[in-house]
Scaffold this motif. Sequence first.
Motif, short mmCIF file in Angstrom:
data_model
loop_
_atom_site.label_atom_id
_atom_site.label_comp_id
_atom_site.label_asym_id
_atom_site.label_seq_id
_atom_site.Cartn_x
_atom_site.Cartn_y
_atom_site.Cartn_z
N GLN A 64 44.34 54.45 13.21
CA GLN A 64 43.14 54.41 14.04
C GLN A 64 41.98 55.10 13.34
O GLN A 64 42.17 56.09 12.64
CB GLN A 64 43.42 55.12 15.35
CG GLN A 64 42.23 55.26 16.26
CD GLN A 64 42.59 56.02 17.51
OE1 GLN A 64 43.62 55.76 18.12
NE2 GLN A 64 41.76 56.95 17.89
N PHE A 65 40.78 54.56 13.56
CA PHE A 65 39.55 55.23 13.13
C PHE A 65 38.40 54.77 14.01
O PHE A 65 38.52 53.82 14.77
CB PHE A 65 39.27 54.98 11.64
CG PHE A 65 39.05 53.53 11.26
CD1 PHE A 65 37.76 53.02 11.18
CD2 PHE A 65 40.12 52.70 10.97
CE1 PHE A 65 37.56 51.69 10.81
CE2 PHE A 65 39.93 51.39 10.60
CZ PHE A 65 38.64 50.88 10.52
N ARG A 66 37.29 55.49 13.92
CA ARG A 66 36.10 55.19 14.71
C ARG A 66 34.91 55.06 13.78
O ARG A 66 34.82 55.75 12.78
CB ARG A 66 35.82 56.31 15.71
CG ARG A 66 36.85 56.44 16.78
CD ARG A 66 36.60 57.70 17.62
NE ARG A 66 37.63 57.83 18.60
CZ ARG A 66 37.53 57.43 19.86
NH1 ARG A 66 36.40 56.91 20.28
NH2 ARG A 66 38.52 57.57 20.70
N VAL A 67 33.99 54.21 14.17
CA VAL A 67 32.70 54.08 13.50
C VAL A 67 31.66 54.42 14.56
O VAL A 67 31.65 53.82 15.63
CB VAL A 67 32.49 52.66 12.93
CG1 VAL A 67 31.13 52.54 12.27
CG2 VAL A 67 33.61 52.30 11.95
N PHE A 68 30.81 55.38 14.28
CA PHE A 68 29.89 55.89 15.28
C PHE A 68 28.62 55.06 15.39
O PHE A 68 27.50 55.56 15.25
CB PHE A 68 29.59 57.36 15.01
CG PHE A 68 30.82 58.22 15.07
CD1 PHE A 68 31.58 58.28 16.23
CD2 PHE A 68 31.24 58.92 13.97
CE1 PHE A 68 32.73 59.05 16.29
CE2 PHE A 68 32.39 59.70 14.02
CZ PHE A 68 33.13 59.75 15.18
N LYS A 69 28.82 53.78 15.67
CA LYS A 69 27.72 52.85 15.91
C LYS A 69 28.28 51.65 16.68
O LYS A 69 29.48 51.43 16.69
CB LYS A 69 27.04 52.42 14.62
CG LYS A 69 27.95 51.79 13.59
CD LYS A 69 27.22 51.25 12.37
CE LYS A 69 26.83 52.30 11.39
NZ LYS A 69 26.35 51.71 10.10
#
Length: 99
Positions: A64-69
């Motif tokens: 899992q990972f997140r992109v802050f946009k």
Amino acid sequence: MLQPFEKCPEYAAAVDRVRAWTRERFQLAGEAAVFVAEVSCALPGCPPRETVIAFWTDGEQRHQFRVFKPVAEVARDDLPPAWLKNALVVDESAGFECC
């Protein structure tokens, strides 16, 4: 709290694009599950909208990972490099209840 955005053709196309980039970047099999969603957060310190990406390998191993946009603004270069794949593994025993 976190809430998914409404689905429209532009949103669906952006999700498909990020899903395809994720498959390509991490060399995932065609049957590997890939989850891409844009969520909003009203908590202090949270970005107003972010994209959450999760994928599964070896049957049950979740990454899992997140992109802050927002998902429509995610570019191919926003994804982590392939060599970080093992660092993205979620420890299921850590008490994460969400993706």
